[in-house]
Structures are given as C-alpha cells and as structure tokens.
Design a protein around this motif. Sequence first.
Motif, short mmCIF file in Angstrom:
data_model
loop_
_atom_site.label_atom_id
_atom_site.label_comp_id
_atom_site.label_asym_id
_atom_site.label_seq_id
_atom_site.Cartn_x
_atom_site.Cartn_y
_atom_site.Cartn_z
N ALA A 188 44.92 21.27 63.51
CA ALA A 188 43.78 20.40 63.01
C ALA A 188 42.88 19.99 64.28
CB ALA A 188 44.38 19.15 62.50
N ALA A 189 41.27 20.34 63.76
CA ALA A 189 40.39 20.38 64.83
C ALA A 189 39.49 19.33 64.15
CB ALA A 189 39.99 21.43 65.13
N LYS A 190 38.87 18.48 64.95
CA LYS A 190 37.53 17.87 64.70
C LYS A 190 36.80 17.42 65.94
CE LYS A 190 38.67 12.83 65.19
NZ LYS A 190 39.59 12.83 66.07
N GLY A 191 35.58 17.32 65.58
CA GLY A 191 34.55 17.06 66.87
C GLY A 191 33.13 17.51 66.51
N ASP A 192 32.53 17.81 67.69
CA ASP A 192 31.04 18.24 67.31
C ASP A 192 30.90 19.37 66.31
OD1 ASP A 192 29.09 20.34 68.76
OD2 ASP A 192 28.19 18.36 68.92
N PRO A 193 30.05 19.15 65.30
CA PRO A 193 30.15 20.17 64.42
C PRO A 193 29.82 21.66 64.80
CG PRO A 193 28.75 18.34 63.65
CD PRO A 193 29.15 18.15 65.03
N MET A 194 29.09 21.94 65.69
CA MET A 194 28.63 23.40 66.06
C MET A 194 29.80 23.78 67.20
SD MET A 194 26.29 23.57 64.30
CE MET A 194 26.01 25.11 64.58
N GLU A 195 30.37 22.99 67.97
CA GLU A 195 31.51 23.34 68.79
C GLU A 195 32.46 23.74 68.11
OE1 GLU A 195 33.98 21.72 72.59
OE2 GLU A 195 31.71 21.22 72.41
N VAL A 196 32.97 22.95 66.95
CA VAL A 196 34.02 23.15 66.09
C VAL A 196 33.89 24.70 65.40
CG1 VAL A 196 35.25 22.50 64.27
CG2 VAL A 196 34.72 21.05 65.92
N ALA A 197 32.67 24.62 64.91
CA ALA A 197 32.03 25.94 64.07
C ALA A 197 32.36 27.30 65.04
CB ALA A 197 30.71 25.63 63.50
N LEU A 222 19.37 11.48 59.98
CA LEU A 222 19.46 10.15 59.24
C LEU A 222 20.14 9.12 59.63
CD1 LEU A 222 20.40 11.86 55.79
CD2 LEU A 222 18.17 10.96 56.54
N ALA A 223 20.59 9.33 61.30
CA ALA A 223 21.33 8.29 62.04
C ALA A 223 22.60 8.31 61.66
CB ALA A 223 20.62 7.07 61.93
N LEU A 224 23.30 9.43 61.26
CA LEU A 224 24.80 9.62 60.83
C LEU A 224 25.44 10.14 62.02
CD1 LEU A 224 24.55 10.98 57.19
CD2 LEU A 224 24.94 8.87 58.18
N ARG A 225 26.62 9.69 62.30
CA ARG A 225 27.54 10.26 63.33
C ARG A 225 28.31 11.46 62.69
NH1 ARG A 225 30.93 6.26 66.65
NH2 ARG A 225 28.86 5.97 67.71
N VAL A 226 28.03 12.52 63.04
CA VAL A 226 28.43 13.76 62.23
C VAL A 226 29.66 14.23 62.99
CG1 VAL A 226 27.81 15.90 61.12
CG2 VAL A 226 26.20 14.14 61.57
N LEU A 227 30.95 14.79 62.08
CA LEU A 227 31.98 15.32 62.76
C LEU A 227 32.26 16.70 61.89
CD1 LEU A 227 34.31 12.31 63.65
CD2 LEU A 227 33.09 13.81 64.96
N GLY A 228 32.54 17.48 62.69
CA GLY A 228 33.01 19.09 61.69
C GLY A 228 34.49 18.85 61.95
N PHE A 229 35.05 19.80 60.81
CA PHE A 229 36.48 19.64 60.67
C PHE A 229 36.91 21.25 60.48
CE2 PHE A 229 35.52 15.58 59.85
CZ PHE A 229 36.58 14.61 60.32
N ALA A 230 37.95 21.55 60.75
CA ALA A 230 38.53 22.92 60.51
C ALA A 230 40.11 22.89 60.82
CB ALA A 230 38.00 23.67 61.66
N TYR A 231 40.74 24.01 60.12
CA TYR A 231 42.19 23.84 60.68
C TYR A 231 42.69 25.40 60.46
CZ TYR A 231 42.98 25.59 55.90
OH TYR A 231 42.98 26.58 54.71
#
Length: 504
Positions: free
Chosen positions: A78-87, A120-129
């Motif tokens: 399971a991985a989560k974090g900075d969206p572009m780094e996870v992608a 939109l001032a959202l804290r965004v996390l990307g998810f992968a597995y």
Amino acid sequence: MKICVLCNESKIEFDASGKPELKGSPTETALLYLAMLSGSDLSKIYHNRRLERVKHRGKHRRRMVTVHREADGHAFIAAKGDPMEVAAACRWQLQDGRRLPLSAAALSEIEIQNEHMAALALRVLGFAYKIAAPNEAIDTEQDLIWIGMIGMAEPIRTGVGRLIKDLHRAGIETVMITGDQSLTAYAVARKIRLAGSKEPKIMDSAQFEALKPELLEAVVRDVQVYSRVNPSQKLQIVMALQKRGYTVAMTGDGINDGPALRSADIGIAMGLGGTDVAREVSDIILENDDIRAIRRAVVGGRLAYANLKSSFHYCLASNLSEIILLTAAATGTASSPLISAQPLGINVFSEILPALSLLMEPTPQKLTDLPAGDPEAPMFDFADVRQITLDALVLAGAAMITYGCGMLRYGPGIRSAVMAHESLTAARLMHAYNCRRKGRDTVSNPYLMMATAASFALQLSPHLIPGLGRLLKIAPMTPIDLAIAGVNAGLSMVINNRLKNRKS
C-alpha cells in the motif's frame, strides 16, 4: 479504504465505555475516519493482513509505503503520498475494476486534477497498491497500480485572518512552513492574506535545496510560504531569518518540529495536540492549541514593558527632581528648612501610589498603540534620559519658584520650605499623567485617578485636619500659599506635556 487503513500510523484506542478514539496526526486520523464512514470493518482489515515493513516519508521521499502479508501468503503493498510522486511509481491504473496501463495522457489528467484540487486549498494524497505472489520479490518502488486521489479540507480556524491582520499592524511578519504541495499552501496563504494586500511569494523545497546558504539568507526576507518542507529545512529557514536580523517565533506540534522550535528565539508548542518533545523544547505552550492566543501574548508582553517603562520614567524624574532641589538648596541658606520640611513617610507614600498605578495602565484598543522595541536596545536611550532630566529640572524649578514666592512672603525659613515641598509633591503627582503612554485619556486608568486623589488627600491632611500639622511639626499654609504651590505645580505639568509632545 483498505489503503487508508493499512498505510497509516494512527491507532484506534477504546475508552472505558468501549467508544473508539483515533490517536495520531490529523491527516492520518482523517483517513481512518473516512474508512469508518464508508462502512469498512477496520479490525477485519488489520487482522487479515500482518504488517511486515514500513517505508516512511523522508527528506527526499514524499510518500509512505507499507507491506502486509495476507492469510494466503500474498504480499499487499500500500502506498500513499504526494500524488505525482506516487503516480511516478505506477505502471498501471485501476478503472472500473480493470487494470489498465497508465498512459502519458492519464498521467497528464492526474496532474491536472491534482492542481485543481490543490488550488481549492485541499490537501491532496495519491493512492496506489500492488499484490505480490508468496515467493515473488517485493518491489515497492515501481509497477504499482494507481487508484486515485483524496482531497482533504482543513478548515481555517475562525479569527485566523483577523489575527494575521493584527500581527501585521503590530509589525510582526508572518511566514507559513508546510509539508503540503505548493498550490495548496498558496491557496491557504491567499485566504488568510498571509502577505497582507500583496500576493504571497512561495518557495518549494526543490527550489530550496538548490540555494546556497548565503542566497537563502537573501531570499527569506521576501518569501511568505515554504511548501513541501522537511524538518531539516525548517531549521535552516529559522536560522536564515535569524541571520537576517529577525527575532523568530515558531509554532509547531510534532517531533520533527523539535530542532526548529529549540533554535527559534521563541518556540511555541501546542498543549493538546503537540508531542512531548515539542512541548519540552518550547518556551511557550498554548494550552488549547488556539493560535489566536499569540495576539494576547504579544499584547500582554508589550503592555507590561510599556507600563514598566512609564513607571520607571515617573520614579526617575520624581526622585531626580528632589535631588536637584536639595542640591540647589544645599548651595544656599535654605538647606536645613528644605530637608526637614516634609515627613519622609508622607513623601514616600505619595510617590509609590502613582508609580504602582502606572503599572495598571489598561490595554489599548489598537495593537499599534504598543509598538515593538529592539530586544537588544536598553529600556531608556539617550533621548529618554534627556527627557527624564528635562522633566526633573522643570519639577525642581517649579518648587524653587514656589520657595522664592514663600521667601517674599515669609522670608527664609520653614514656611517657605513647606510651600516648596507641597509644590514639588503636587507637581510630581500631576507629572504621573505626563508619564502615561501616548494617546491615553485621563479617565481610562481609574487606578491612577484614585492614587493621585489619595496622595493629594494625604499630602494636604496636615493642613486640613486640625492638630495634625502640629503633631507632625509641619508649618501651616494659608489658602494663598496652597494656591501659589498649586499654580506652579500646574505650570510644570503644562511645560512637561509640551516637551513630551515636541519629542513625539
């Protein structure tokens, strides 16, 4: 939801009544709460997958990866974090339950959506597995399957915008240091007007690492937002601001904030949500984690300093005037009458009350009425010493003029000396109002009014209460004598007030 639960360091604890409580950072507890709202059975997810390995976020890593062993021997990654780094670590994407290649167009769409959510001032996390077979080598850095992103809104606390505005008026600059990506940090900074009427300037950690220390010192003066910052960079920012001559106060709550909190001139930790490490190295702890308390602390500190300076000014000018008067008297024939004309107890008591009341000056409505001072500068500079000396000379001069008037009426002796002392005492009591902070009206400090009234009553009591003057061996004064002393004292107040206004 499975990744929200597994790739997470927050814990679920149960109180005495069996009610679950989430313990951990706000971001990770929010993910657990999301999983609970979705109906996921958290205990079942934990029980069926044993944790084998954790790769935390680090200085050069903006994602977290965990490896879990399932009951059938497969490894669930399971991985989560900075969206572009996870992608960037993904080769596949999951769409409608099907695993498809992650194309360049899909990556571009992920980037667009990430920037839209961050704006939109959202804290965004990307998810992968990824699922690995029992005997397969586990690679957590590539060939992951992209699932999607979660945006979290962290509401800005009520009154923070007003706090920032008040701090700016007080001459305090505000800087935000965050681990969020640049667009999120920028959107929040604009909402709270972190840079005032200007657009906030932002620096990303990637730009930060490319700067030499001397260049960092040059740019920190113009940057209000630092994004995707790691703990060591927080410390560097604090030290760079200090080298630029700033007095730095920093807020923090985590273990990673410890070095920067300790290095700052004023470390401010959170009392409720902060870690023990943060509280131990800080100078100030906010009991309720309410950052608005900083304004009250600034006002309280500056008010105490300003009132102490006013009280010292009054005491120094009053005592110096008496020294000048007695020194002048010692050079002539009036030394003995002037020294013995007033009982010491009445003299001291009538000076202490106004000095104490000046320490009780009320809080101004505007924070700008309490300007910041240089922490390295002395309480009284040359201009202040000059002002105190002039005040003392005027006070002593009024007493000497009154003594001269007494000599014309009675000749050298105790009655003239009593007139001089009464004039000096009245002048000093009136001078307390000149020692107040600028812009204060005479009725806003009831303590000063009561102190001066009590002191005047005490001073006049030997002349108004029959027999008391003879008991204290004080020569009597006629109404004309009192009028002469009062007029000269009033003139000294007017002159000192004009000198004060001319200085300002």
